[in-house]
Scaffold this motif. Structure first.
Motif, PDB file in Angstrom:
ATOM      1  N   ALA A  81       0.860  -0.965  -0.237  1.00  0.00           N
ATOM      2  CA  ALA A  81      -0.007   0.059   0.021  1.00  0.00           C
ATOM      3  C   ALA A  81       1.003   1.328  -0.121  1.00  0.00           C
ATOM      4  CB  ALA A  81      -1.031   0.045   1.336  1.00  0.00           C
ATOM      5  N   GLU A  82       1.829   1.082   0.967  1.00  0.00           N
ATOM      6  CA  GLU A  82       2.913   2.485   0.851  1.00  0.00           C
ATOM      7  C   GLU A  82       3.554   2.557  -0.601  1.00  0.00           C
ATOM      8  OE1 GLU A  82       3.758   4.772   3.052  1.00  0.00           O
ATOM      9  OE2 GLU A  82       2.239   3.977   4.335  1.00  0.00           O
ATOM     10  N   LYS A  83       3.906   1.537  -1.207  1.00  0.00           N
ATOM     11  CA  LYS A  83       4.691   1.471  -2.488  1.00  0.00           C
ATOM     12  C   LYS A  83       3.471   2.122  -3.739  1.00  0.00           C
ATOM     13  CE  LYS A  83       6.931  -1.316  -6.212  1.00  0.00           C
ATOM     14  NZ  LYS A  83       7.418  -2.553  -6.554  1.00  0.00           N
ATOM     15  N   LEU A  84       2.506   1.824  -3.577  1.00  0.00           N
ATOM     16  CA  LEU A  84       1.254   2.368  -4.348  1.00  0.00           C
ATOM     17  C   LEU A  84       1.007   3.876  -4.184  1.00  0.00           C
ATOM     18  CD1 LEU A  84      -1.605  -0.373  -4.850  1.00  0.00           C
ATOM     19  CD2 LEU A  84      -0.126   0.558  -6.754  1.00  0.00           C
ATOM     20  N   LYS A  85       1.167   4.075  -2.924  1.00  0.00           N
ATOM     21  CA  LYS A  85       1.110   5.611  -2.424  1.00  0.00           C
ATOM     22  C   LYS A  85       2.065   6.427  -3.180  1.00  0.00           C
ATOM     23  CE  LYS A  85       1.411   8.521   1.508  1.00  0.00           C
ATOM     24  NZ  LYS A  85       1.674   8.554   2.917  1.00  0.00           N
ATOM     25  N   ASP A  86       3.255   5.954  -3.013  1.00  0.00           N
ATOM     26  CA  ASP A  86       4.557   6.671  -3.609  1.00  0.00           C
ATOM     27  C   ASP A  86       4.038   6.645  -5.271  1.00  0.00           C
ATOM     28  OD1 ASP A  86       5.523   6.793  -0.987  1.00  0.00           O
ATOM     29  OD2 ASP A  86       7.032   5.077  -1.279  1.00  0.00           O
ATOM     30  N   MET A  87       3.869   5.699  -5.592  1.00  0.00           N
ATOM     31  CA  MET A  87       3.454   5.855  -7.278  1.00  0.00           C
ATOM     32  C   MET A  87       2.642   6.654  -7.775  1.00  0.00           C
ATOM     33  SD  MET A  87       3.973   1.660  -7.855  1.00  0.00           S
ATOM     34  CE  MET A  87       3.374   1.733  -9.674  1.00  0.00           C
ATOM     35  N   ALA A  88       1.512   6.803  -6.841  1.00  0.00           N
ATOM     36  CA  ALA A  88       0.470   7.640  -7.250  1.00  0.00           C
ATOM     37  C   ALA A  88       0.760   9.054  -6.844  1.00  0.00           C
ATOM     38  CB  ALA A  88      -0.787   7.378  -6.275  1.00  0.00           C
ATOM     39  N   GLY A  89       1.641   9.306  -6.034  1.00  0.00           N
ATOM     40  CA  GLY A  89       2.139  10.927  -5.583  1.00  0.00           C
ATOM     41  C   GLY A  89       3.091  11.160  -7.010  1.00  0.00           C
ATOM     42  N   LYS A  90       3.832  10.279  -7.177  1.00  0.00           N
ATOM     43  CA  LYS A  90       4.745  10.659  -8.462  1.00  0.00           C
ATOM     44  C   LYS A  90       4.048  10.759  -9.776  1.00  0.00           C
ATOM     45  CE  LYS A  90       8.812   8.090  -6.673  1.00  0.00           C
ATOM     46  NZ  LYS A  90       9.645   6.918  -6.734  1.00  0.00           N
ATOM     47  N   ALA A  91       2.700  10.233  -9.822  1.00  0.00           N
ATOM     48  CA  ALA A  91       2.053  10.599 -11.137  1.00  0.00           C
ATOM     49  C   ALA A  91       1.497  11.714 -11.270  1.00  0.00           C
ATOM     50  CB  ALA A  91       0.848   9.254 -11.081  1.00  0.00           C
ATOM     51  N   ILE A  92       1.078  12.519 -10.016  1.00  0.00           N
ATOM     52  CA  ILE A  92       0.166  13.682 -10.226  1.00  0.00           C
ATOM     53  C   ILE A  92       1.254  14.814 -10.046  1.00  0.00           C
ATOM     54  CG2 ILE A  92      -1.677  12.525  -8.985  1.00  0.00           C
ATOM     55  CD1 ILE A  92      -1.070  13.959  -6.458  1.00  0.00           C
ATOM     56  N   VAL A  93       2.421  14.850  -9.845  1.00  0.00           N
ATOM     57  CA  VAL A  93       3.199  15.941  -9.895  1.00  0.00           C
ATOM     58  C   VAL A  93       3.597  16.324 -11.224  1.00  0.00           C
ATOM     59  CG1 VAL A  93       4.288  15.467  -7.523  1.00  0.00           C
ATOM     60  CG2 VAL A  93       5.601  14.626  -9.445  1.00  0.00           C
ATOM     61  N   SER A  94       4.117  17.540 -11.439  1.00  0.00           N
ATOM     62  CA  SER A  94       4.646  18.149 -12.654  1.00  0.00           C
ATOM     63  C   SER A  94       5.464  17.205 -13.308  1.00  0.00           C
ATOM     64  CB  SER A  94       5.160  19.373 -12.737  1.00  0.00           C
ATOM     65  OG  SER A  94       5.368  20.005 -13.952  1.00  0.00           O
TER      66      SER A  94
END
Length: 136
Positions: A81-94
């Motif tokens: 779940a933490e790994k997916l959180k990190d991936m999702a965070g990277k997807a939304i930044v510029s």
């Protein structure tokens, strides 16, 4: 938050992934069964009720909470779940994939609108500044 128990509709799915929370799903209708299946296959949660009538077994819920919060398998789910959180965070930044895709979508809509304007009016007129949508 240690675990999120949810019927698991799309919004619950997005919110829990964005927060890196382990899940216990209890699907009832519509997309919830499919979303729950994805959670289990991705290894970030378990499904406690597989009956279409949505009636939970108290013992199954207790076992699910114990598994997710205190057993080794639950710790692996939390890491996932933490790994997916990190991936999702990277997807939304510029420059991230979601951000880039949204920018491309807005650009395509703008080009389509400009082409319609040209086709309708026979010439290209510059849009007013307040007519251009920019995603920040």
């Amino acid at each position: 938050m240690g675990v999120f128990v949810s019927h698991y509709g799309w919004n619950s799915m997005l919110e829990s992934i964005a927060l890196g929370v382990t899940l216990i799903t209890w699907p009832m209708v519509a997309d919830q069964h499919f979303n729950s299946k994805l959670v289990v296959e991705c290894g970030i949660g378990i499904q406690v009720c597989e009956r279409r009538d949505g009636i939970l077994d108290k013992q199954r819920v207790k076992e699910g909470v114990t598994l997710v919060l205190s057993e080794d398998k639950g710790k692996l789910m939390k890491r996932g779940a933490e790994k997916l959180k990190d991936m999702a965070g990277k997807a939304i930044v510029s420059g991230g994939s979601s951000n880039t895709n949204l920018q491309d979508f807005v650009s395509d809509i703008h080009k389509l609108q400009m082409a319609r304007t040209v086709a309708r009016e026979g010439s290209l007129k510059a849009p007013k500044d307040d007519c251009v949508l920019k995603i920040i």
